[in-house]
Design a protein around this motif. Structure first.
Motif, mmCIF file in Angstrom:
data_model
loop_
_atom_site.group_PDB
_atom_site.id
_atom_site.type_symbol
_atom_site.label_atom_id
_atom_site.label_comp_id
_atom_site.label_asym_id
_atom_site.label_seq_id
_atom_site.Cartn_x
_atom_site.Cartn_y
_atom_site.Cartn_z
ATOM 1 N N TYR A 1 2.245 13.956 -0.073
ATOM 2 C CA TYR A 1 3.603 13.926 0.483
ATOM 3 C C TYR A 1 3.562 13.713 1.996
ATOM 4 O O TYR A 1 4.311 12.899 2.535
ATOM 5 C CB TYR A 1 4.339 15.226 0.143
ATOM 6 N N ASP A 2 2.676 14.439 2.671
ATOM 7 C CA ASP A 2 2.570 14.322 4.129
ATOM 8 C C ASP A 2 2.124 12.921 4.562
ATOM 9 O O ASP A 2 2.628 12.384 5.552
ATOM 10 C CB ASP A 2 1.610 15.377 4.693
ATOM 11 N N GLU A 3 1.179 12.332 3.815
ATOM 12 C CA GLU A 3 0.740 10.967 4.111
ATOM 13 C C GLU A 3 1.908 9.992 3.992
ATOM 14 O O GLU A 3 2.124 9.148 4.866
ATOM 15 C CB GLU A 3 -0.362 10.541 3.139
ATOM 16 N N CYS A 4 2.657 10.113 2.905
ATOM 17 C CA CYS A 4 3.807 9.229 2.681
ATOM 18 C C CYS A 4 4.865 9.443 3.764
ATOM 19 O O CYS A 4 5.409 8.478 4.305
ATOM 20 C CB CYS A 4 4.418 9.484 1.306
ATOM 21 N N LEU A 5 5.129 10.692 4.097
ATOM 22 C CA LEU A 5 6.134 11.024 5.106
ATOM 23 C C LEU A 5 5.760 10.422 6.460
ATOM 24 O O LEU A 5 6.587 9.814 7.135
ATOM 25 C CB LEU A 5 6.280 12.541 5.224
ATOM 26 N N GLU A 6 4.494 10.550 6.811
ATOM 27 C CA GLU A 6 4.007 10.014 8.087
ATOM 28 C C GLU A 6 4.179 8.495 8.147
ATOM 29 O O GLU A 6 4.649 7.953 9.151
ATOM 30 C CB GLU A 6 2.529 10.394 8.242
ATOM 31 N N ARG B 1 0.828 -1.213 0.000
ATOM 32 C CA ARG B 1 0.000 0.000 0.000
ATOM 33 C C ARG B 1 0.864 1.266 0.000
ATOM 34 O O ARG B 1 0.611 2.200 -0.760
ATOM 35 C CB ARG B 1 -0.916 -0.027 1.228
ATOM 36 N N LEU B 2 1.890 1.278 0.836
ATOM 37 C CA LEU B 2 2.782 2.436 0.902
ATOM 38 C C LEU B 2 3.564 2.581 -0.399
ATOM 39 O O LEU B 2 3.791 3.704 -0.865
ATOM 40 C CB LEU B 2 3.743 2.310 2.086
ATOM 41 N N GLY C 1 13.607 15.998 2.141
ATOM 42 C CA GLY C 1 12.698 15.237 1.300
ATOM 43 C C GLY C 1 12.666 13.792 1.747
ATOM 44 O O GLY C 1 13.306 13.411 2.721
ATOM 45 N N ILE C 2 11.914 12.972 1.009
ATOM 46 C CA ILE C 2 11.850 11.536 1.277
ATOM 47 C C ILE C 2 12.752 10.827 0.277
ATOM 48 O O ILE C 2 12.609 11.017 -0.931
ATOM 49 C CB ILE C 2 10.417 10.992 1.120
ATOM 50 N N MET C 3 13.664 10.004 0.788
ATOM 51 C CA MET C 3 14.525 9.231 -0.094
ATOM 52 C C MET C 3 13.905 7.850 -0.292
ATOM 53 O O MET C 3 13.576 7.169 0.674
ATOM 54 C CB MET C 3 15.929 9.099 0.476
ATOM 55 N N ILE C 4 13.754 7.468 -1.553
ATOM 56 C CA ILE C 4 13.163 6.184 -1.901
ATOM 57 C C ILE C 4 14.220 5.374 -2.640
ATOM 58 O O ILE C 4 14.696 5.797 -3.692
ATOM 59 C CB ILE C 4 11.906 6.373 -2.773
ATOM 60 N N CYS D 1 3.027 9.732 -5.372
ATOM 61 C CA CYS D 1 3.724 10.945 -4.942
ATOM 62 C C CYS D 1 4.859 11.279 -5.920
ATOM 63 O O CYS D 1 5.058 12.448 -6.266
ATOM 64 C CB CYS D 1 4.260 10.749 -3.529
ATOM 65 N N ILE D 2 5.581 10.269 -6.373
ATOM 66 C CA ILE D 2 6.671 10.478 -7.332
ATOM 67 C C ILE D 2 6.126 11.040 -8.636
ATOM 68 O O ILE D 2 6.686 11.987 -9.199
ATOM 69 C CB ILE D 2 7.439 9.165 -7.581
#
Length: 153
Positions: A139-144, A42-43, A77-80, A50-51
């Motif tokens: 972005y905030d959902e993914c970050l959380e 899901r994530l 940022g978020i590193m994937i 988001c990307i």
């Protein structure tokens, strides 16, 4: 001689089976031993969305060299990271850099899917998504969710 029409649905099903997408479970087979924390199915889907939104706003860095440069500059940022990248020496220093700078990072199963989400035909082993007001909610959902994942051992 007349042409005999074949079953168009049968052809589509065969084409899908040959070129079809691999399931999340099939992708997990190729993971590196360092791929922790790993995003759930899901994530992973949320991160791909988001990307895609970040690419439209040009708020994305892709590739080890580019991401490393911006992390050293202090960007947020978020590193994937792709969990199926070999050899792991290519990018094994990036999670350490993230932990030192308190940046969230997460592994996903496939570098091919990561590259495709960024709008590239080329596989990508690391992407960094910057925050932007156009897709801030996603972005905030993914970050959380990334921050809620258990830290690697």
């Amino acid at each position: 001689m007349t042409k005999i029409k074949g079953d168009p649905e049968g052809r589509e099903a065969q084409a899908e089976a040959c070129s079809g997408e691999r399931t999340y479970q099939e992708l997990l087979v190729n993971l590196n031993p360092i791929a922790q924390p790993l995003a759930s199915r899901r994530l992973t889907r949320k991160l791909y969305k988001c990307i895609k939104k970040a690419v439209k706003q040009k708020q994305i860095w892709r590739g080890v060299k580019e991401v490393q440069k911006f992390v050293n500059k202090g960007e947020k940022g978020i590193m994937i990271l792709a969990g199926d990248t070999l050899p792991i020496e290519v990018y094994c220093h990036l999670p350490v850099m993230c932990e030192d700078r308190n940046l969230p990072y997460v592994y996903i199963p496939s570098k091919t899917d990561l590259g495709a989400a960024a709008g590239s035909k080329r596989p990508t082993c690391v992407i960094m998504v910057k925050p932007h007001e156009e897709y801030q909610e996603t972005y905030d959902e993914c970050l959380e969710e990334v921050q809620a994942l258990p830290p690697p051992v």
